[in-house]
Design an enzyme around this catalytic site. Structure first.
Site, PDB file in Angstrom:
ATOM      1  N   LYS A  85      -1.844  46.314   8.299  1.00 37.33           N
ATOM      2  CA  LYS A  85      -0.680  45.872   9.084  1.00 37.33           C
ATOM      3  C   LYS A  85      -0.466  44.369   8.913  1.00 37.33           C
ATOM      4  CE  LYS A  85       0.569  49.697  11.409  1.00 37.33           C
ATOM      5  NZ  LYS A  85       1.899  50.268  11.618  1.00 37.33           N
ATOM      6  N   GLU A 137      -2.844  48.582  18.073  1.00 33.50           N
ATOM      7  CA  GLU A 137      -2.540  49.532  16.998  1.00 33.50           C
ATOM      8  C   GLU A 137      -3.524  50.695  17.016  1.00 33.50           C
ATOM      9  OE1 GLU A 137       0.132  48.609  14.646  1.00 33.50           O
ATOM     10  OE2 GLU A 137      -0.058  50.782  14.373  1.00 33.50           O
ATOM     11  N   ASN A 156       9.448  54.355   9.537  1.00 34.61           N
ATOM     12  CA  ASN A 156       8.124  53.795   9.806  1.00 34.61           C
ATOM     13  C   ASN A 156       8.259  52.437  10.480  1.00 34.61           C
ATOM     14  OD1 ASN A 156       5.490  52.390   9.295  1.00 34.61           O
ATOM     15  ND2 ASN A 156       5.075  54.352   8.329  1.00 34.61           N
TER      16      ASN A 156
HETATM   17  N1  LIG Z   1       6.234  56.753  11.482  1.00 35.98           N
HETATM   18  C1  LIG Z   1       5.762  55.845  12.301  1.00 35.98           C
HETATM   19  O1  LIG Z   1       6.178  54.676  12.279  1.00 35.98           O
HETATM   20  C2  LIG Z   1       4.711  56.217  13.265  1.00 35.98           C
HETATM   21  C3  LIG Z   1       4.086  57.409  13.178  1.00 35.98           C
HETATM   22  N2  LIG Z   1       3.136  57.748  14.081  1.00 35.98           N
HETATM   23  C4  LIG Z   1       2.464  59.022  13.883  1.00 35.98           C
HETATM   24  O2  LIG Z   1       2.747  59.875  14.962  1.00 35.98           O
HETATM   25  C5  LIG Z   1       1.645  60.730  15.176  1.00 35.98           C
HETATM   26  C6  LIG Z   1       1.327  60.736  16.663  1.00 35.98           C
HETATM   27  O3  LIG Z   1       0.991  59.454  17.096  1.00 35.98           O
HETATM   28  P1  LIG Z   1       0.868  59.165  18.665  1.00 35.98           P
HETATM   29  O4  LIG Z   1       2.101  59.502  19.363  1.00 35.98           O
HETATM   30  O5  LIG Z   1       0.370  57.789  18.787  1.00 35.98           O
HETATM   31  O6  LIG Z   1      -0.283  60.181  19.049  1.00 35.98           O
HETATM   32  P2  LIG Z   1      -0.670  60.745  20.457  1.00 35.98           P
HETATM   33  O7  LIG Z   1      -2.019  61.275  20.328  1.00 35.98           O
HETATM   34  O8  LIG Z   1      -0.370  59.742  21.501  1.00 35.98           O
HETATM   35  O9  LIG Z   1       0.348  61.981  20.673  1.00 35.98           O
HETATM   36  C7  LIG Z   1       0.301  63.160  19.957  1.00 35.98           C
HETATM   37  C8  LIG Z   1       1.129  64.185  20.684  1.00 35.98           C
HETATM   38  O10 LIG Z   1       1.283  65.305  19.833  1.00 35.98           O
HETATM   39  C9  LIG Z   1       0.904  66.482  20.544  1.00 35.98           C
HETATM   40  N3  LIG Z   1       0.371  67.446  19.598  1.00 35.98           N
HETATM   41  C10 LIG Z   1      -0.712  67.345  18.820  1.00 35.98           C
HETATM   42  N4  LIG Z   1      -0.844  68.443  18.060  1.00 35.98           N
HETATM   43  C11 LIG Z   1       0.180  69.257  18.376  1.00 35.98           C
HETATM   44  C12 LIG Z   1       0.591  70.525  17.936  1.00 35.98           C
HETATM   45  N5  LIG Z   1      -0.062  71.197  16.993  1.00 35.98           N
HETATM   46  N6  LIG Z   1       1.701  71.072  18.495  1.00 35.98           N
HETATM   47  C13 LIG Z   1       2.372  70.401  19.444  1.00 35.98           C
HETATM   48  N7  LIG Z   1       2.042  69.189  19.884  1.00 35.98           N
HETATM   49  C14 LIG Z   1       0.955  68.621  19.359  1.00 35.98           C
HETATM   50  C15 LIG Z   1      -0.107  66.022  21.576  1.00 35.98           C
HETATM   51  O11 LIG Z   1      -0.145  66.973  22.598  1.00 35.98           O
HETATM   52  P3  LIG Z   1      -1.116  66.848  23.880  1.00 35.98           P
HETATM   53  O12 LIG Z   1      -0.569  65.685  24.647  1.00 35.98           O
HETATM   54  O13 LIG Z   1      -0.915  68.143  24.580  1.00 35.98           O
HETATM   55  O14 LIG Z   1      -2.470  66.629  23.347  1.00 35.98           O
HETATM   56  C16 LIG Z   1       0.495  64.680  21.965  1.00 35.98           C
HETATM   57  O15 LIG Z   1       1.491  64.868  22.944  1.00 35.98           O
HETATM   58  C17 LIG Z   1       0.527  60.213  14.274  1.00 35.98           C
HETATM   59  O16 LIG Z   1       0.455  61.041  13.144  1.00 35.98           O
HETATM   60  C18 LIG Z   1       0.978  58.859  13.848  1.00 35.98           C
HETATM   61  O17 LIG Z   1       0.556  58.558  12.546  1.00 35.98           O
HETATM   62  C19 LIG Z   1       2.789  56.935  15.116  1.00 35.98           C
HETATM   63  C20 LIG Z   1       3.373  55.717  15.237  1.00 35.98           C
HETATM   64  C21 LIG Z   1       4.362  55.249  14.286  1.00 35.98           C
HETATM   65  C1  LIG Z   2       2.782  53.884  11.294  1.00 37.51           C
HETATM   66  C2  LIG Z   2       1.845  53.852  12.389  1.00 37.51           C
HETATM   67  O1  LIG Z   2       1.721  52.867  13.089  1.00 37.51           O
HETATM   68  C3  LIG Z   2       1.042  55.011  12.637  1.00 37.51           C
HETATM   69  O2  LIG Z   2       1.214  56.027  11.986  1.00 37.51           O
HETATM   70  O3  LIG Z   2       0.199  54.932  13.537  1.00 37.51           O
HETATM   71 MG   LIG Z   3      -0.039  52.883  14.240  1.00 35.84          MG
END
Ligand SMILES: NC(=O)C1=CN([C@@H]2O[C@H](COP(=O)(O)OP(=O)(O)OC[C@H]3O[C@@H](n4cnc5c(N)ncnc54)[C@H](OP(=O)(O)O)[C@@H]3O)[C@@H](O)[C@H]2O)C=CC1
Ligand SMILES: CC(=O)C(=O)O
Ligand SMILES: [Mg+2]
Length: 642
Positions: free
Chosen positions: A261, A333, A542
């Site tokens: 990052k 992060e 992203n």
């Molecule tokens: N493109 C970008 O810029 C970014 C991408 N991301 C990506 O997003 C993804 C999630 O990150 P983040 O939000 O921080 O993670 P969190 O762990 O905070 O959230 C994940 C969520 O997904 C749910 N979940 C997990 N597996 C399943 C499934 N099979 N079916 C339905 N729901 C599911 C979880 O459910 P429960 O709450 O019930 O456990 C939870 O609500 C990561 O892969 C990350 O890399 C993140 C930030 C930026």
């Molecule tokens: C892009 C990012 O921050 C993540 O996937 O967590």
């Molecule tokens: Mg991240």
């Protein structure tokens, strides 16, 4: 009203903070741009030549010239001899202790090494004769050679390691290479390859690239910070490794993320490398595989939680402020959501903190939606949104969309939230689940019968926009995308999860299953797709579009707090960078090729908002903030050494 910062903090921020400067500390830059100018006061750390009294006198005089000219455009910023970074530093200098690398040590100093690009004159002046072969090449030829070498590696992790080696050997060349070839190299230093690098970090670890702060350092964190060779830190990216991309708990090996990052902070946002500090907090890991891995580099224990965790984090946050002052930006992060929201809420009122996964992602995706509206029509409030994943990214984005809708329609955010639905691992988030929901999901518990899976939720809600933020790969199945395509002429589908293995679907699947009608973007990049004689380009949704420019805006304005309105204006700035030509190709994000210009636009808008809200401390406000942002950016071209 719920805020992305966890609380409404503006008043606290304005009344409860000191604007005084911390101890004078400054990296000394001598007039004329001499080599290896470090004032860390640690002779012996690099091979040093103690300067003659006359040279010191000259430097002192130079320093006073710098001081005299320091009435810069943005109060407190000091013009440096290279004409960059001028507005991003505050402190006056104490140039009495100066290190100058020369000879063999110069070739081993990544901040100043130029390899074969040292000119004849420099080879004479800096004791390099014989240490290099006779040829003198320019930086462009070095880049050409390196790209040729990197392209020959077939395995992405080998390319990653080659890049890391270069960063350790010749920092300017690393950044020039990355900036000039950003589209090609971003997937190497960042997602998806950085994910694999973290998984194997113990095996590929070679050099310290950041600070490791573990439970062993409890009570000594301030001392640990002081071990870092650079003193004028402006941005820290910190992880505790518990939710690395969609790969889960990688413990101490999450270090690859702050390192990656921050290299983007420099390459994409122009923050100088010496002002960036990657940190990994190690409180153990619950990853059994790592605990048993003989090459694991972290604490071999299960994660500390509760008070033990909170105390370590608190000591860390206090030490950072004590050591670097009020205006150091701390980017959280890849923390797990059970800590991420609390840390943001707790420190949002006392520190300049930014959670990239919650806030950076939200601002980026909102920008993508703003530009997508030009393709699908209507306003945000005309659309229905369904998320798979209700964690940091999902609820962060949802809240920012609701906030923007609320501003546009002048209706309460509680109302605009009704257009947004989220599914977690237990199904659709509905009112009947309220009691068992984590606090950040509760605003999204609308009245509806329980729905157990995504495809049924899609059929029930009939969203126009489907956003994947689950970290679970291949969850946008054929049935899900066909359902989206059955009631949307142009279904908008964002598969945000990283790395590629965790993407909710591939670009090819999105186009094929929607018969080429989907507008698609993903967290990790996909190659162009050929379908029925047409070529489809997908964008990369992203947060890398956002955090470098956003951070630059905070730093150049001397902002003391992040505010949700800054996220909204940053989204507008990014959306405005999507040209009609991009939209015609189905792209809702601009190409990364122009990212520095984009970052300057974002930075300017964020800084303007900081001034408007009274959160900026670098006064007076520069007239042209875009030009100012550009002038603040670090440039990676070699300097001439006298
Ligand atoms: N493109 C970008 O810029 C970014 C991408 N991301 C990506 O997003 C993804 C999630 O990150 P983040 O939000 O921080 O993670 P969190 O762990 O905070 O959230 C994940 C969520 O997904 C749910 N979940 C997990 N597996 C399943 C499934 N099979 N079916 C339905 N729901 C599911 C979880 O459910 P429960 O709450 O019930 O456990 C939870 O609500 C990561 O892969 C990350 O890399 C993140 C930030 C930026
Ligand atoms: C892009 C990012 O921050 C993540 O996937 O967590
Ligand atoms: Mg991240």
């Amino acid at each position: 009203m719920m805020s992305l910062n966890g609380s409404s903090f503006l008043n606290n921020a304005l009344s409860g903070t000191s604007r005084s400067l911390t101890q004078p500390q400054r990296r000394f830059l001598a007039p004329g741009g001499v080599v290896a100018l470090s004032s860390n006061g640690r002779p012996g750390e690099r091979n040093v030549t103690v300067l003659m009294e006359s040279t010191l006198k000259e430097m002192r005089e130079g320093a006073s010239v710098v001081e005299k000219d320091s009435k810069s455009t943005v109060g407190g910023g000091v013009e440096d001899v290279y004409g960059e970074d001028s507005a991003t530093e505050d402190y006056s200098i104490t140039p009495w202790s100066v290190s100058v690398a020369s000879g063999y040590a110069l070739l081993r100093d990544p901040h100043h090494n130029k390899g074969l690009a040292f000119a004849e004159k420099e080879r004479d002046a800096h004791y390099l004769r014989g240490l290099l072969p006779p040829v003198v090449v320019n930086q462009d030829l070095q880049i050409k050679k390196l790209m040729h070498m990197i392209r020959q590696y077939e395995v992405p992790l080998q390319k990653y390691m080659a890049m890391m080696d270069l960063q350790e050997r010749n920092e300017r060349l690393f950044y020039k290479l990355l900036i000039d070839n950003v589209e090609e190299l971003l997937p190497i230093v960042y997602t998806p390859t950085v994910g694999e690098a973290c998984q194997k970090y113990g095996s590929i670890y070679r050099h310290p690239q950041g600070l490791f702060i573990s439970l062993k350092e409890k009570g000594k964190i301030l001392e640990v910070l002081r071990n870092w060779p650079e003193k004028n830190i402006q941005v820290i990216v910190v992880t505790d490794g518990e939710r690395i991309l969609g790969l889960g708990d990688l413990g101490c090996q999450g270090m690859g993320i702050p390192v990656g990052k921050l290299s983007l902070y420099t390459a994409l946002g122009g923050i100088r490398p010496s002002a960036c500090l990657p940190i990994t907090i190690d409180v153990g890991t619950n990853n059994e595989k790592l605990l048993e891995d003989e090459f694991y580099i972290g604490l071999r224990q299960r994660r500390a939680t509760g008070q033990e965790y909170a105390e370590l984090m608190h000591e860390f946050m206090s030490a950072v402020k004590q050591n670097y002052g009020e205006k150091v930006l701390i980017q959280f992060e890849d923390f797990a959501n059970h800590n991420a929201f609390d840390l943001l809420a707790k420190y949002g009122t006392t520190h300049l903190v930014f959670n990239d996964d919650i806030q950076g992602t939200a601002s980026t995706v909102l920008a993508g939606l703003m530009s997508a509206l030009k393709l699908v029509g209507g306003t945000l409030a005309d659309h229905r949104f369904l998320f798979l994943g209700a964690g940091e990214a999902g609820t962060g984005i949802a809240e920012l969309i609701a906030l923007e809708m609320s501003k546009q329609t002048e209706s309460p955010v509680e109302e605009t939230r009704q257009r947004i639905w989220l599914v977690d691992s237990k199904g659709l988030i509905v009112r009947s689940r309220m009691e068992s929901l984590q606090h950040f999901k509760r605003p999204w518990a609308h009245e509806h019968e329980p729905v157990r899976n995504l495809v049924d939720a899609v059929k029930a809600i009939k969203p126009t926009v489907l956003i994947g933020s689950s970290g679970a790969g291949r969850t946008f199945t054929k049935e899900v995308i066909e359902a989206m395509a059955s009631f949307n002429e142009k279904p908008l589908i964002l598969a945000l999860s990283n790395p590629t293995s965790q993407s909710e679907c591939t670009a090819e699947e999105a186009y094929k299953w929607s018969e080429g009608r989907a507008i698609f973007a993903s967290g990790s990049p996909f190659d162009p797709v050929e379908y029925q004689g047409n070529v489809y380009l997908s964008g990369q949704a992203n947060n890398a579009y956002m955090f470098p420019g956003f951070g630059l805006g905070l730093i150049m304005s001397g902002a003391i707090r992040v505010h949700d309105d800054m996220l909204l204006v940053a989204s507008e700035a990014l959306a405005e960078q999507v040209s009609q030509g991009n939209l015609d190709k189905g792209l809702i994000f601009p190409p990364f090729t122009n990212i520095r210009k984009i970052s300057a636009q974002i930075a300017a808008r964020v800084a303007a908002k900081a001034y408007e809200l009274g959160l900026a401390t670098r006064l007076p406000q520069p007239e042209n903030l875009v030009a100012h942002a550009e002038s603040c950016m670090y440039g990676p071209s070699y300097r001439s050494y006298r």
